[in-house]
Design a protein around this motif. Structure first.
Motif, PDB file in Angstrom:
ATOM      1  N   ASP A   1       0.838  -1.211   0.000  1.00 24.56           N
ATOM      2  CA  ASP A   1       0.000   0.000   0.000  1.00 24.56           C
ATOM      3  C   ASP A   1       0.869   1.256   0.000  1.00 24.56           C
ATOM      4  OD1 ASP A   1      -2.127  -1.686   0.053  1.00 24.56           O
ATOM      5  OD2 ASP A   1      -2.638  -1.356   2.163  1.00 24.56           O
ATOM      6  N   ARG A   2       1.897   1.254   0.850  1.00 27.99           N
ATOM      7  CA  ARG A   2       2.797   2.409   0.917  1.00 27.99           C
ATOM      8  C   ARG A   2       3.561   2.586  -0.386  1.00 27.99           C
ATOM      9  NH1 ARG A   2       8.055   2.613   1.709  1.00 27.99           N
ATOM     10  NH2 ARG A   2       8.154   0.435   2.408  1.00 27.99           N
ATOM     11  N   LEU A   3       4.043   1.492  -0.962  1.00 25.61           N
ATOM     12  CA  LEU A   3       4.814   1.571  -2.201  1.00 25.61           C
ATOM     13  C   LEU A   3       3.974   2.110  -3.350  1.00 25.61           C
ATOM     14  CD1 LEU A   3       6.740  -1.828  -1.969  1.00 25.61           C
ATOM     15  CD2 LEU A   3       7.685   0.469  -1.639  1.00 25.61           C
ATOM     16  N   ILE A   4       2.730   1.670  -3.431  1.00 26.69           N
ATOM     17  CA  ILE A   4       1.856   2.156  -4.497  1.00 26.69           C
ATOM     18  C   ILE A   4       1.552   3.637  -4.301  1.00 26.69           C
ATOM     19  CG2 ILE A   4      -0.474   1.996  -5.454  1.00 26.69           C
ATOM     20  CD1 ILE A   4      -0.336  -1.011  -5.048  1.00 26.69           C
ATOM     21  N   THR A   5       1.286   4.026  -3.047  1.00 28.01           N
ATOM     22  CA  THR A   5       0.987   5.429  -2.765  1.00 28.01           C
ATOM     23  C   THR A   5       2.170   6.319  -3.108  1.00 28.01           C
ATOM     24  OG1 THR A   5      -0.517   4.810  -0.968  1.00 28.01           O
ATOM     25  CG2 THR A   5       0.318   7.067  -0.970  1.00 28.01           C
ATOM     26  N   GLU A   6       3.368   5.914  -2.702  1.00 28.12           N
ATOM     27  CA  GLU A   6       4.566   6.703  -3.001  1.00 28.12           C
ATOM     28  C   GLU A   6       4.835   6.753  -4.503  1.00 28.12           C
ATOM     29  OE1 GLU A   6       7.664   4.911  -0.753  1.00 28.12           O
ATOM     30  OE2 GLU A   6       7.013   5.772   1.167  1.00 28.12           O
ATOM     31  N   SER A   7       4.629   5.628  -5.188  1.00 25.83           N
ATOM     32  CA  SER A   7       4.850   5.588  -6.637  1.00 25.83           C
ATOM     33  C   SER A   7       3.873   6.496  -7.358  1.00 25.83           C
ATOM     34  CB  SER A   7       4.710   4.150  -7.154  1.00 25.83           C
ATOM     35  OG  SER A   7       5.688   3.315  -6.584  1.00 25.83           O
ATOM     36  N   TYR A   8       2.622   6.494  -6.906  1.00 29.09           N
ATOM     37  CA  TYR A   8       1.627   7.337  -7.564  1.00 29.09           C
ATOM     38  C   TYR A   8       1.928   8.816  -7.325  1.00 29.09           C
ATOM     39  CZ  TYR A   8      -2.815   9.100  -9.264  1.00 29.09           C
ATOM     40  OH  TYR A   8      -3.762   9.766  -9.969  1.00 29.09           O
ATOM     41  N   ARG A   9       2.375   9.137  -6.104  1.00 30.19           N
ATOM     42  CA  ARG A   9       2.731  10.518  -5.807  1.00 30.19           C
ATOM     43  C   ARG A   9       3.920  10.955  -6.668  1.00 30.19           C
ATOM     44  NH1 ARG A   9       3.860   9.994  -0.692  1.00 30.19           N
ATOM     45  NH2 ARG A   9       1.678  10.176  -0.068  1.00 30.19           N
ATOM     46  N   SER A  10       4.897  10.060  -6.832  1.00 27.84           N
ATOM     47  CA  SER A  10       6.044  10.364  -7.686  1.00 27.84           C
ATOM     48  C   SER A  10       5.601  10.546  -9.133  1.00 27.84           C
ATOM     49  CB  SER A  10       7.063   9.223  -7.598  1.00 27.84           C
ATOM     50  OG  SER A  10       8.145   9.460  -8.464  1.00 27.84           O
ATOM     51  N   PHE A  11       4.670   9.726  -9.593  1.00 24.94           N
ATOM     52  CA  PHE A  11       4.142   9.851 -10.956  1.00 24.94           C
ATOM     53  C   PHE A  11       3.470  11.203 -11.152  1.00 24.94           C
ATOM     54  CE2 PHE A  11       0.073   9.660 -13.242  1.00 24.94           C
ATOM     55  CZ  PHE A  11       0.540   9.521 -14.541  1.00 24.94           C
ATOM     56  N   GLU A  12       2.646  11.604 -10.179  1.00 24.45           N
ATOM     57  CA  GLU A  12       1.955  12.896 -10.302  1.00 24.45           C
ATOM     58  C   GLU A  12       2.946  14.047 -10.322  1.00 24.45           C
ATOM     59  OE1 GLU A  12      -0.930  12.775  -7.058  1.00 24.45           O
ATOM     60  OE2 GLU A  12      -2.499  12.707  -8.590  1.00 24.45           O
ATOM     61  N   ASN A  13       3.923  14.003  -9.446  1.00 25.67           N
ATOM     62  CA  ASN A  13       4.929  15.086  -9.392  1.00 25.67           C
ATOM     63  C   ASN A  13       5.750  15.140 -10.667  1.00 25.67           C
ATOM     64  OD1 ASN A  13       4.123  15.744  -6.807  1.00 25.67           O
ATOM     65  ND2 ASN A  13       5.698  14.520  -5.803  1.00 25.67           N
ATOM     66  N   GLY A  14       6.007  13.989 -11.263  1.00 24.58           N
ATOM     67  CA  GLY A  14       6.819  13.955 -12.461  1.00 24.58           C
ATOM     68  C   GLY A  14       6.070  14.294 -13.719  1.00 24.58           C
ATOM     69  N   SER A  15       4.726  14.182 -13.711  1.00 21.91           N
ATOM     70  CA  SER A  15       3.955  14.394 -14.933  1.00 21.91           C
ATOM     71  C   SER A  15       3.270  15.735 -14.990  1.00 21.91           C
ATOM     72  CB  SER A  15       2.884  13.293 -15.072  1.00 21.91           C
ATOM     73  OG  SER A  15       1.984  13.333 -13.973  1.00 21.91           O
ATOM     74  N   GLU A  16       3.216  16.474 -13.879  1.00 24.01           N
ATOM     75  CA  GLU A  16       2.528  17.754 -13.880  1.00 24.01           C
ATOM     76  C   GLU A  16       3.125  18.704 -14.904  1.00 24.01           C
ATOM     77  OE1 GLU A  16       2.688  19.257  -9.962  1.00 24.01           O
ATOM     78  OE2 GLU A  16       1.065  17.991  -9.200  1.00 24.01           O
ATOM     79  N   VAL A  17       4.478  18.783 -14.917  1.00 16.06           N
ATOM     80  CA  VAL A  17       5.149  19.702 -15.833  1.00 16.06           C
ATOM     81  C   VAL A  17       5.054  19.199 -17.255  1.00 16.06           C
ATOM     82  CG1 VAL A  17       7.353  20.737 -16.468  1.00 16.06           C
ATOM     83  CG2 VAL A  17       6.727  20.510 -14.062  1.00 16.06           C
ATOM     84  N   GLU A  18       5.251  17.871 -17.451  1.00 22.73           N
ATOM     85  CA  GLU A  18       5.343  17.348 -18.793  1.00 22.73           C
ATOM     86  C   GLU A  18       4.011  17.401 -19.532  1.00 22.73           C
ATOM     87  OE1 GLU A  18       8.138  17.050 -19.660  1.00 22.73           O
ATOM     88  OE2 GLU A  18       9.218  16.792 -17.791  1.00 22.73           O
ATOM     89  N   ASP A  19       2.898  17.213 -18.818  1.00 26.02           N
ATOM     90  CA  ASP A  19       1.608  17.169 -19.498  1.00 26.02           C
ATOM     91  C   ASP A  19       1.114  18.545 -19.867  1.00 26.02           C
ATOM     92  OD1 ASP A  19       1.627  14.503 -19.314  1.00 26.02           O
ATOM     93  OD2 ASP A  19       0.359  14.353 -17.549  1.00 26.02           O
ATOM     94  N   GLY A  20       1.733  19.579 -19.256  1.00 30.31           N
ATOM     95  CA  GLY A  20       1.383  20.952 -19.581  1.00 30.31           C
ATOM     96  C   GLY A  20      -0.096  21.200 -19.516  1.00 30.31           C
TER      97      GLY A  20
END
Length: 312
Positions: free
Chosen positions: A293-312
């Motif tokens: 559960d923790r790993l998925i939550t952290e991975s999803y948070r990392s995905f959101e932080n990494g895609s905010e800029v790229e998706d414009g």
């Protein structure tokens, strides 16, 4: 100026190459660098340096309307923003471009000197200045950023330096590396920068190559069938549209095993991870079960932080 300040004031040196941080007194480079201010430099004295950040300068499908507009603007209004140069370490009297290649090319086409700031920077400082200047303009496409990241790492810079130069997260760097690694250079250059296409489209193209759904020859064939005046966004979309029209062959699941005892099954509708509870793998499976559960939550948070800029 923010890029220059970050590179020259209060920054710890990055990397081992300090050859350009200081020059022997009396050399042309040291004299010009000590003058400060904006100087006019003959474009014939400027040498290339560092990782390529703009695909348009080398792409097969060059979109040079912006470059032409820049040359016309400089001809009409003069060069408003200086480039940044550093003295060439082994060619006294010549300079290496840190950033501003398009402005230099425009001035070269017009047959006029380029307005430049000259600073003594080592490779690490120059890379940070180049990255910060790019970040302030925010006009590099996702694919150009991928190729820029690839060039930084291929030239021996550390991943931490790439993160600083591009102002991105580790997750985003991994995504950029994936695209640069999987999409053949010839295909990427034939497509062009595709400024209107963000992370999802390029990641989809990379996934098609990884899964064997597309070959370099096939992609180039599709691109050759398009009108020559097609924009790079249209060219990228044409390849993706062709993939969408495929039959069952392209929807077959793919299996990979990142470690012994663990397998990942990827289909068009889901991604499934299986960890066998057998032998030593049982301990890892138990640990993973407790922490999933923790790993998925952290991975999803990392995905959101990494895609905010790229998706414009």
């Amino acid at each position: 100026m923010a890029a220059i300040s970050a590179a020259t004031e209060g920054q710890a040196p990055i990397g081992k190459n300090r050859a350009h941080r200081s020059l022997p007194k009396g050399t042309v480079g040291s004299v010009r660098a000590s003058l400060g201010g904006i100087q006019e430099i003959d474009t014939a004295l400027i040498l290339p340096w560092g990782p390529q950040d703009r695909l348009v300068l080398t792409a097969v499908n060059t979109e040079d309307d912006d470059a032409l507009d820049l040359a016309l603007s400089i001809e009409k209004n003069g060069q408003q923003v200086p480039v940044l140069l550093r003295p060439a370490g082994h060619h006294d009297g010549k300079f290496e471009v840190v950033y501003g290649r398009r402005r230099i090319l425009a001035c070269q086409q017009l047959g006029i000197p380029v307005k430049a700031l000259i600073r003594t920077l080592d490779d690490g400082e120059a890379l940070i200045a180049k990255g910060l200047e790019n970040a302030s303009r925010q006009d590099l496409s996702f694919y150009e950023r991928a190729r820029f990241a690839q060039a930084i790492l291929e030239q021996g810079h550390l991943r931490e330096q790439a993160l600083q130069a591009l102002s991105i997260s580790k997750n985003t760097l991994s995504q950029l590396e994936r695209v640069a690694r999987l999409v053949p250079d010839a295909v990427g250059e034939a497509i062009g920068p595709a400024h209107g296409a963000g992370r999802p489209k390029w990641m989809a193209l990379a996934a098609a190559y990884e899964g064997g759904a597309l070959s370099e020859a096939e992609a180039l064939r599709i691109l050759r069938s398009l009108p020559k005046e097609s924009s790079s966004d249209v060219r990228l979309q044409a390849i993706l549209n062709n993939l969408d029209k495929r039959g069952p062959k392209d929807t077959r699941p793919t299996l990979r095993a990142p470690i012994d005892g663990a397998s990942v099954k990827s289909t068009k509708t889901s991604v499934t991870l299986t960890i066998k509870r057998a032998g030593r793998g049982k301990e890892f499976a138990d640990w993973f079960d407790e922490n999933i559960d923790r790993l998925i939550t952290e991975s999803y948070r990392s995905f959101e932080n990494g895609s905010e800029v790229e998706d414009g």
